[in-house]
Design an enzyme around this catalytic site. Structure first.
Site: not given
Ligand SMILES: Cc1ncc(C[n+]2csc(CCOP(=O)(O)OP(=O)(O)O)c2C)c(N)n1
Length: 632
Positions: A285, A374, A402
């Protein structure tokens, strides 16, 4: 910036004209473009940098838009946007009337599925793959790209389970950067890390992989046979050891996600392998921007930053040094938890976002990041509450959607004392319609047993949190508060209990009454002042509670005023204003009531100020509505 190749790419078809050897240069230019743009026009950053090579390889190998590419969450899709005809519009990213920060079907034929919330990509891609099969479009390829964080969401596993049953031709790319916004929690992240590091496993994989690489020279029949045998071999060797193989996915990888030529080769090989398969790609990242690699959480969505030094610039709050609501939550939670040993904290993957990271650090055995989960967060809280704990379950208003059934079925029907803290209530701004927290007032107030509250400022937030954890409450209690900074510089005051269902009068007035909930009270106060300058005296009441309503207060209001405005930053349908109208009807009062809030449509992205204005609920909109009501 040089941008020699990138400016020739107006669509992926242009990219496909390049020689594979030119792809690293395309990646370099694309990465630089993202850095240039996002440092001056804030948005999500680290995730898009991490998938630059993957994005280029995918559009190079697959015939998008005929082949369908589905991004999970979509915050990592900036490179995708830039390569798919939106390079010149990218400076409008997340701005009012500009392009969206997430893939959006209406925006481009390359955006196959609207996203923002996590863990939907495999389900959506499976739906597309099944549809392709039903329509006899058997040459159409479907690819889902999902992060290791999003993989912690239950929906992803529901989809894997279903995909294995359907045998559809589907490629899932697991983009494993070993991070969500914060470090991933739970065993999945560790499991992926173990696979990536295991020498025996990788040697075994490589044997299989190399075999597949050599398949090109064979005829179709022989290829099938070899593939079948290798699948059998793999099954034998790996099935018990590989989570995805256990779901009947053919697992490939882990491979280096920053070697674009190798990625393109691998994707090309995988294209012809039928059935559900998963390619595990390891990325970093923030790749290519030192500070983002070093502090991945901060650079998930850093706001404005200096691209030379990596220094993050201020949040640009109007009120100097006023705290963010989330920080007031985080600090107050610790204060309360120190006094009340029953308090525990729960967050689904948003510890920095909601500031529960403070409690996780200080009281690690009493605060839990449960992953992007969630639904689980709510039922886990319910379980804790059955045993006499007082869970503070903090979920952004939009993500709580959710977990609605868990709120209703697991918490409310059992009347459990869970405190729901809904951060980012109201208009959130640049993230747009997938993220505005505008439904919660309506969805919470319709649930029996639920107390529904919204503080107008930070001190009220503290006092509501204090009130919510008292033993005498004994039922679900929701507190929603906005994104961003408040107005109170001096907020750390001793706690005061707020009587449940009691509002407060903030201004006296004779000509009309303005009833507000939450942050809109701040707008109303400004409106009252500007109305005063026009010799209109408006009373202002901050109701604090949508449920139970302050019936005594409302009775006195309906008895005194002919003109009443209600203001909320939630949907008009079924919200606070609706509750006031129901009260009026039930009690046979009559008055001219205007309900102000979010209209019955999805509000696009823009700054919160722009969007509050657009919805007519900023201070000017309120004053204007008051004047109109009074015929002025
Ligand atoms: C249902 C939901 N909960 C929380 C989030 C907030 N959120 C956005 S990106 C993220 C992390 C995603 O991690 P990953 O899939 O590993 O992607 P990366 O950012 O590491 O590329 C979170 C928790 C969301 N978008 N949707």
């Amino acid at each position: 910036m040089k941008e020699k190749l990138l400016k020739k790419i107006d669509s992926p078809a242009d990219l496909r004209k390049f020689d594979p050897k030119q792809l690293p240069e395309v990646c370099e230019e694309l990465r630089e473009y993202i850095i240039d743009e996002v440092s001056t026009n804030p948005g999500h950053f680290g995730a898009s940098l991490g998938v630059v090579e993957l994005t280029v390889a995918l559009h190079y190998v697959y015939k998008t838009p005929y082949d369908l590419l589905v991004w999970d969450v979509g915050h990592q899709a900036y490179g995708h946007k830039i390569l798919t005809g939106r390079r010149d519009k990218f400076h409008t990213n997340r701005r009012l009337k500009g392009i969206s920060g997430f893939p959006k079907r209406g925006e481009s034929e390359y955006d196959t599925f609207g996203v923002g919330h996590s863990s939907t990509s495999i389900s959506a891609a499976l739906g597309m793959a099944v549809a392709a099969g039903l329509k006899n479009e058997n040459d159409r390829k479907i690819v889902a790209v999902i992060g290791d964080g999003a993989m912690t969401g239950g929906m992803a596993f529901e989809a894997l389970n279903n995909a294995s049953a359907s045998k559809s031709d589907l490629l899932v790319i697991l983009n494993d950067n070993n991070m969500a916004i914060d470090p991933n929690t739970g065993v999945i992240g560790q499991y992926l890390l173990n696979i990536s590091k295991s020498h025996t496993y990788n040697r075994m994989k490589n044997d299989v992989w190399e075999g597949l690489g050599k398949l090109d020279g064979f005829g179709k029949k022989t290829r099938k046979l070899i593939q079948k045998n290798q699948h059998a071999l793999k099954n034998m060797l790996l099935k018990q050891n590989n989570l995805f193989e256990a779901f009947d996915f053919r697992y490939f990888g882990p491979i280096d996600g920053h070697d674009v030529e190798y990625l393109a080769d691998a994707l090309n090989d995988l294209k012809d392998i039928p059935g559900p398969k998963l390619l595990h790609v390891v990325t970093k990242k923030g790749k290519g921007f030192k500070q983002a690699e070093l502090d991945q959480t901060k650079f998930h969505a850093p706001g404005l930053f200096n691209k030379k030094t990596g220094e993050i610039l201020s949040c640009g709050c109007l009120v100097d040094k006023a705290p963010k609501f989330q920080n007031v939550f985080g600090e107050t939670l610790i204060e309360l938890a120190e006094q009340n040993k029953k308090i525990v904290g729960i967050t689904p993957a948003m510890p920095s976002g909601c500031s529960m990271n403070l409690m996780i650090k200080q009281m690690p055995d009493r605060a839990f990041d449960v992953g992007i989960a969630e639904q689980h967060a709510v039922t886990f809280s319910a379980g804790l509450a059955t045993q006499g704990m007082v869970p503070f379950c903090n979920i952004y208003s939009t993500f709580m959607q959710r977990a609605y059934d868990q709120v209703v079925h697991d918490v409310a029907t059992q009347n459990l004392h869970v405190v729901f803290c809904l951060d980012r209530g109201g208009i959130v701004g640049e993230d747009g319609p997938t993220h505005h927290g505008v439904f919660d007032i309506a969805y919470m107030r319709s649930v029996p047993n639920m107390i529904v509250s919204a503080p107008m400022d930070e001190i009220e937030l503290r006092n509501l949190m204090y009130t919510a954890q008292l033993d005498e409450i004994g039922q679900p209690f929701s507190i929603r508060y906005p994104r961003g900074c408040g107005t109170k510089l001096n907020w750390k005051k001793p706690f005061e209990k707020i009587e449940v269902g009691k509002g407060r009068k903030l201004s006296e007035g004779d000509d009309l009454a303005i009833l507000t909930i939450g942050k809109t009270g701040v707008f109303a106060q400004r409106a009252v002042k500007s109305l005063g300058r026009k010799n209109i005296s408006a009373a202002h009441y901050d109701l604090r509670f949508v449920k139970p309503l302050d019936e005594e207060l409302l009775t006195s209001v309906f008895k005194k005023y002919k003109y009443i405005l209600t203001v909320e930053d939630g949907v008009i349908k079924g919200g606070f204003g609706s509750a006031v109208l129901e009260f009026m009807a039930e009690n046979d009062f009559s008055a001219h009531v205007k309900v102000m809030g979010i209209p019955d449509k999805f509000i696009e992205h823009g700054t919160p100020d722009e969007l509050y204005k657009l919805c007519g609920i900023d201070h000017k909109g309120i004053a204007k509505a008051a004047l109109k009501m009074l015929g002025q």
